[in-house]
Motif scaffolding. Structure first.
Motif, PDB file in Angstrom:
ATOM      1  N   VAL A 188      68.946  19.698  16.946  1.00  0.00           N
ATOM      2  CA  VAL A 188      69.393  19.921  15.576  1.00  0.00           C
ATOM      3  C   VAL A 188      68.991  21.336  15.159  1.00  0.00           C
ATOM      4  O   VAL A 188      67.814  21.696  15.209  1.00  0.00           O
ATOM      5  CB  VAL A 188      68.775  18.901  14.604  1.00  0.00           C
ATOM      6  N   VAL A 227      73.210  16.405  10.325  1.00  0.00           N
ATOM      7  CA  VAL A 227      71.967  15.637  10.179  1.00  0.00           C
ATOM      8  C   VAL A 227      71.444  15.967   8.789  1.00  0.00           C
ATOM      9  O   VAL A 227      70.895  17.049   8.559  1.00  0.00           O
ATOM     10  CB  VAL A 227      70.939  16.020  11.267  1.00  0.00           C
ATOM     11  N   LYS A 283      74.242  19.453  14.758  1.00  0.00           N
ATOM     12  CA  LYS A 283      74.040  19.313  16.192  1.00  0.00           C
ATOM     13  C   LYS A 283      75.320  18.804  16.839  1.00  0.00           C
ATOM     14  O   LYS A 283      76.213  18.254  16.176  1.00  0.00           O
ATOM     15  CB  LYS A 283      72.906  18.344  16.511  1.00  0.00           C
TER      16      LYS A 283
END
Length: 232
Positions: free
Chosen positions: A177, A223, A229
């Motif tokens: 991420v 996220v 990501k």
């Protein structure tokens, strides 16, 4: 000799320091956390961490819950430590995402050997998707890093140079991420300003070009509260 960054998570300071001594002696860099919450924050702020040594029995958030949450942030080897030796405890640890398991007290030299083994295995398994004649494949998304061509299924997508670099960054680090700040600093090579929404605009445009439904993206996932990501 390795230069990888390893995160050591244990509520006992003596154990953290002992592991650090042996890892540093082998050339590794070490980050330390005394509990799961602290470890998650360190992992979110440092995408260069390549392996975690994680104690199971900790206050606030135990190693099992921490491991599950870590798997949502990054795909990397996780070695669990526990004072328990029962088979059930070992199985529980491994089925929640750990790659290896050691019981306390442990031999530090054996732990270092397992760290090396897990890192070799991880790099071997992830190498093909990172560099295969300049081609990165994510399902039916094909990124040619040599020609800068993007193909999704049977159609080609035209991305600007900055859009291409963002997509390549995420695709080369699948499972990691990246915060908006990290993306900006790596792609633009400049300091990030808090009010700058440039990255979000670029992500939106990339999705419009590569996704069938930009509102329900298959490739670039958000996220919430952390960043973006491309999943494994």
């Amino acid at each position: 000799m390795g230069k990888e960054i390893i995160l050591v998570v244990d509520d006992e300071e003596e154990i953290r320091n002992l592991i650090e001594i042996y890892l540093v002696n082998e050339g590794y860099k070490v980050c330390k956390a005394s509990n799961g919450l602290e470890a998650l924050q360190i992992l979110k702020n440092n995408e260069d961490i390549e392996l975690v040594i994680l104690d199971i029995m900790m206050p606030e958030m135990d190693g099992i819950d921490t491991c599950i949450k870590m798997r949502k942030i990054k795909n990397m080897p996780i070695i669990m430590l526990s004072a328990k030796s029962e088979d059930l405890d070992k199985i529980l640890g491994l089925t929640t995402g750990a790659d290896d398991y050691m019981t306390k007290p442990f031999n530090p030299l054996e732990l270092v050997a397992r760290v090396k083994s897990q890192l070799r295995r991880y790099k071997r398994l992830n190498l093909p998707e990172k560099a295969k004649n300049g081609i990165i494949e994510v399902d039916d998304l094909v990124i040619n890093t040599k020609t800068h061509e993007i193909k999704v299924g049977d159609r080609y997508a035209k991305l600007t140079p900055r859009e291409f670099e963002i997509l390549k960054l995420l695709a080369l680090n699948r499972g990691v991420v990246f915060s908006i700040e990290k993306i900006y600093e790596k792609v633009w090579k400049e300091d990030f300003f808090e009010s700058d929404n440039t990255v979000m605009v670029h992500i939106r445009k990339i999705r419009e070009k590569i996704e069938e439904n930009p509102r329900k993206p298959r490739f670039i996932k958000t996220v919430w509260g952390v960043g973006y990501k491309i999943e494994n």
